[in-house]
Design an enzyme around this catalytic site. Structure first.
Site, mmCIF file in Angstrom:
data_model
loop_
_atom_site.group_PDB
_atom_site.id
_atom_site.type_symbol
_atom_site.label_atom_id
_atom_site.label_comp_id
_atom_site.label_asym_id
_atom_site.label_seq_id
_atom_site.Cartn_x
_atom_site.Cartn_y
_atom_site.Cartn_z
ATOM 1 N N ASP A 1 0.865 -1.171 0.000
ATOM 2 C CA ASP A 1 0.000 0.000 0.000
ATOM 3 C C ASP A 1 0.912 1.234 0.000
ATOM 4 O OD1 ASP A 1 -2.123 1.740 0.089
ATOM 5 O OD2 ASP A 1 -3.184 0.698 1.685
ATOM 6 N N GLU B 1 -10.800 6.761 4.343
ATOM 7 C CA GLU B 1 -9.770 6.208 5.243
ATOM 8 C C GLU B 1 -9.913 6.772 6.661
ATOM 9 O OE1 GLU B 1 -5.935 5.469 3.461
ATOM 10 O OE2 GLU B 1 -6.748 5.732 1.478
HETATM 11 C C1 NOJ Z 1 -4.027 3.871 0.191
HETATM 12 C C2 NOJ Z 1 -5.212 2.957 0.365
HETATM 13 O O1 NOJ Z 1 -5.116 2.296 1.605
HETATM 14 C C3 NOJ Z 1 -5.344 1.919 -0.719
HETATM 15 O O2 NOJ Z 1 -6.584 1.273 -0.587
HETATM 16 C C4 NOJ Z 1 -5.177 2.506 -2.086
HETATM 17 O O3 NOJ Z 1 -5.261 1.491 -3.056
HETATM 18 C C5 NOJ Z 1 -3.837 3.237 -2.182
HETATM 19 N N1 NOJ Z 1 -3.770 4.272 -1.180
HETATM 20 C C6 NOJ Z 1 -3.607 3.855 -3.549
HETATM 21 O O4 NOJ Z 1 -4.393 4.969 -3.722
#
Ligand code: NOJ
Length: 709
Positions: A307, A506
């Site tokens: 990630d 998030e």
């Molecule tokens: C952070 C996120 O946790 C993830 O789900 C995502 O795919 C990546 N960023 C890329 O944007």
């Protein structure tokens, strides 16, 4: 002179007549990978393991979305041989149009190929988690939580297909979707990205979505799908994004792994690693999860990707690595193939090269990881068709609005009704729609829409708000008015109050109290205080706790989740009875935040929930009869005994015979029935369900409803 030239031509002729095996599309991908790896330098191979955010290649500064910058393209693509790029949420070209996306990916692809000795194309990744959601004007599907409420896996597949086609039309070949995390704690900001709390439901939706995105063969309209975030991300302590999850191996196996297993069985190309930690071990350093479980037990052969910035975080946040170099070693050794770096290509590739040269990471590990990336590039046909026609982008990105409408209609879940007010337009003639969220599409679209945290204020996109939708369907002879606030003495029959959460993503979306924003609550309080019947519509990515003295005074409560660009029309159709609601909760709705995390398949904390998993009302009534269990399937006769047509999901729960443990969902199926119509619904049960002593099977809802057999 003439003779020399002739000789040279003769010498080169055989080579040009016979392309290198890796360029031969008739050969199997494995052959092509082996041939290509054999020609690559270590530096070129290492470049395949890095993924850089496109902002790094744009403008003059880190967050400057200016035109592509040749100097930075040279650094990243030509010098560091970087094999893939991404647009993190909202990192779009200017202007943010489908054609501009296609031109941008074409330009990057062309640069990469022309500056690569072996003409290796790049992969381009995005988070298209509910349609091609970074693009202004794209069709936005409901977020997964709402799709979970449809209990309709073929729908998840169609959405996968349409999304993949839209991505591919803009040159994007890698999608960081579907989310395969389980939504076990509604306080968590990413709850709405999950399909709910149940492993079987999530598994069915994930598998079909992967099939839709990838097609059978990753053909020209398909993309590489990614299961994320492996594994155990959906149960952070306190519902706090990226907090540690405490999970026993048994829980991990029974609850969190099944959706991943289902996606793997559907042939998913990639897996993204859990950015959090499980039992104190960060996902990116977990050889147990990434190698023992994912590769050895589950047999995954595709690409694992980190990630965002998570290799660095092994050093800076988790402090399990004293230096960045150690962090890179840990991640590579644990099983991370590609690192979403996402800003510093040279730092990463330099560290990997150093580790290999020092003998701390074997070249075979680099070959393995780079080979998996190249394999994907071959399977996607990128060596043969690296570019797209920008003229086709607009149509593909804006396609599927009917499908988005269908999805939103199927998801809307009626939670409470006084039996008189809804559907509107019958006894209720004059309606006042209340609340800013009724005319501002940001809440219904949710996070990951144009911007990472949702549609930026002031940015417009094509979406039908609740007010738009209601205006479109208001029946003749009735009236509809709007007010952002509740008038003191409304001269209407009923108020429809649209409340919910602002868009977030998030950690920013964590909501520890499952609280409705104060202003929204004030609106509801004012509405019920008028004494008029109040229909509350919730636009939210989780169950919200409404105070008892508000909730019990509502005439109806409608959960619409984050229903996407057609959401307003779908809600209006349900409110006016053009669509009979059929959504069923894919999670348990607690009475208060003290009941979380509480799921239906575990002993429930503190009494009963407000609405159980699978709950959802209809304008008609379905009755069950003749339940028969036959080997590995059950059959039940479902009759629509009401006056209007409706769709209905049959839920079959099971537990080992004689056990006191909670029932678990064992099968489900959707049926559409006209008034008076009956049909036998057969559901196959998981093979070998409780083989030892048989199973107790219950068909129907978990708490009192009219459907109890
Ligand atoms: C952070 C996120 O946790 C993830 O789900 C995502 O795919 C990546 N960023 C890329 O944007």
């Amino acid at each position: 002179m003439h003779k020399t030239l002739l000789t040279a031509l003769l010498l080169t002729a055989p080579a040009s007549a016979q392309p290198a095996p890796y360029l031969d599309p008739s050969l199997p991908a494995e052959r092509r990978v082996a041939d290509l790896l054999g020609r690559m330098t270590l530096e070129e191979k290492v470049g395949q393991l890095a993924q850089i955010d496109v902002l790094r290649l744009m403008g003059q500064g880190e967050w400057d979305r200016g035109p592509l910058n040749p100097e930075w393209m040279e650094n990243v693509l030509a010098r560091q041989h970087v094999g893939s790029l991404l647009s993190g949420g909202g990192n779009a070209p200017v202007p943010n149009t489908p054609a501009a996306w296609a031109r941008m990916t074409n330009d990057l692809q062309r640069y990469a190929i022309e500056h690569s000795r072996l003409k290796i194309p790049i992969l381009y990744g995005v988070d298209a988690v509910h349609g091609h959601n970074n693009v202004v004007g794209a069709t936005i599907f409901p977020h997964n939580l709402g799709l979970g409420a449809t209990f309709d896996p073929p729908l998840a597949r169609r959405i996968g297909e349409v999304t993949a086609r839209a991505l591919r039309a803009t040159g994007i070949t890698w999608n960081f979707s579907p989310d395969a995390d389980l939504g076990r704690d509604p306080r968590w900001g990413r709850f709405y990205e999950t399909w709910g709390e149940d492993p079987l439901l999530a598994s069915s939706m994930v598998a079909e979505n992967v099939r839709g995105q990838q097609g059978d063969t990753l053909g020209p309209n398909a993309v590489a799908a990614t299961l994320k975030h492996f594994a155990g991300y959906g149960a952070p302590i306190g519902g706090k994004d990226r907090a540690d999850a405490r999970l026993t191996d048994a829980e991990l196996r029974a609850v969190h792994l099944p959706p991943f297993q289902a996606g793997l069985a559907a042939g998913v190309a990639a897996v993204m690693v859990n950015s959090g930690s499980v039992n104190g071990v960060p996902g990116h350093a977990s050889g147990k999860l990434l190698t023992d479980v994912l590769r050895k037990n589950l047999g995954f052969t595709g690409v694992t990707i980190s990630d965002w910035e998570d290799v660095t975080r092994l050093q800076t946040v988790y402090k399990v690595a004293p230096t960045y170099r150690d962090a890179v070693r840990l991640a590579l050794t644990a099983g991370v193939d590609v690192s979403m770096v996402p800003h510093d290509a040279r730092g990463f590739t330099g560290a990997v090269l150093d580790l290999v040269r020092a003998g701390e990471v074997p070249v075979s590990r680099i070959d393995e990881a780079a080979g998996r990336v190249l394999n994907l590039k071959f399977r996607l046909g990128l060596f043969e068709r690296p570019y797209v026609d920008p003229a086709g982008a607009e149509a593909a990105v804006t396609a599927g609005r009917d499908l988005a409408l269908r999805a939103a209609r199927e998801s809307v879940t009626l939670l409470a009704t006084d039996g008189r007010t809804l559907p509107l337009g019958k006894t209720v003639k004059n309606v006042l729609v209340v609340g800013e969220r009724a005319r501002d599409p940001r809440s219904q679209l949710g996070g990951w829409t144009v911007g990472w945290q949702g549609l930026p204020e002031g940015e417009s996109t094509r979406a039908i708000t609740v007010l738009d939708g209601m205006k479109a369907v208001v029946p003749p002879g009735t009236s509809l008015a709007y007010s952002p606030t509740v008038p003191a003495k409304p001269s209407v029959d009923t108020l429809v109050v649209v409340v919910g959460e602002p868009p977030h993503a998030e950690g920013e979306a964590d909501n520890p109290g499952l609280a409705l924003p104060d202003t929204d609550l004030a609106l509801l309080r004012a509405a019920v205080a008028t004494g008029k019947p109040v229909v509350a519509v919730l636009l939210a990515g989780r169950p919200l706790v409404l105070p008892e003295n508000v909730r019990t005074r509502l005439a109806a409560l409608v959960m619409a989740y984050l229903p996407g660009s057609e959401g307003g029309r779908a809600i209006a159709d349900v409110l006016y009875g053009n669509t009979n609601p059929s959504g069923r909760l894919p999670f348990t709705w607690p009475r208060s935040a003290t009941q979380v995390p509480g799921t239906y398949d575990e002993p429930f904390p503190g009494g009963t929930p407000l609405y159980p998993f699978g709950y959802g009302l209809s304008y008609t009534t379905f009755s069950y009869s003749g339940l028969r269990a036959t080997g590995d399937s059950i059959t039940v006769n479902v009759t629509n005994i009401g006056k209007v047509a409706g769709a209905h999901t049959v839920l079959a729960f099971a537990r080992p015979a004689g056990a006191a443990s909670p029932l678990k969902l064992a099968a489900f199926g959707r049926v559409v029935l006209g008034p008076g119509e009956a049909r036998n619904v057969s559901l196959s049960l998981p093979r070998g369900l409780f083989p030892a002593g048989g199973a107790e099977i219950r068909v129907g809802a978990l708490q009192t409803t009219t459907e109890q057999p």
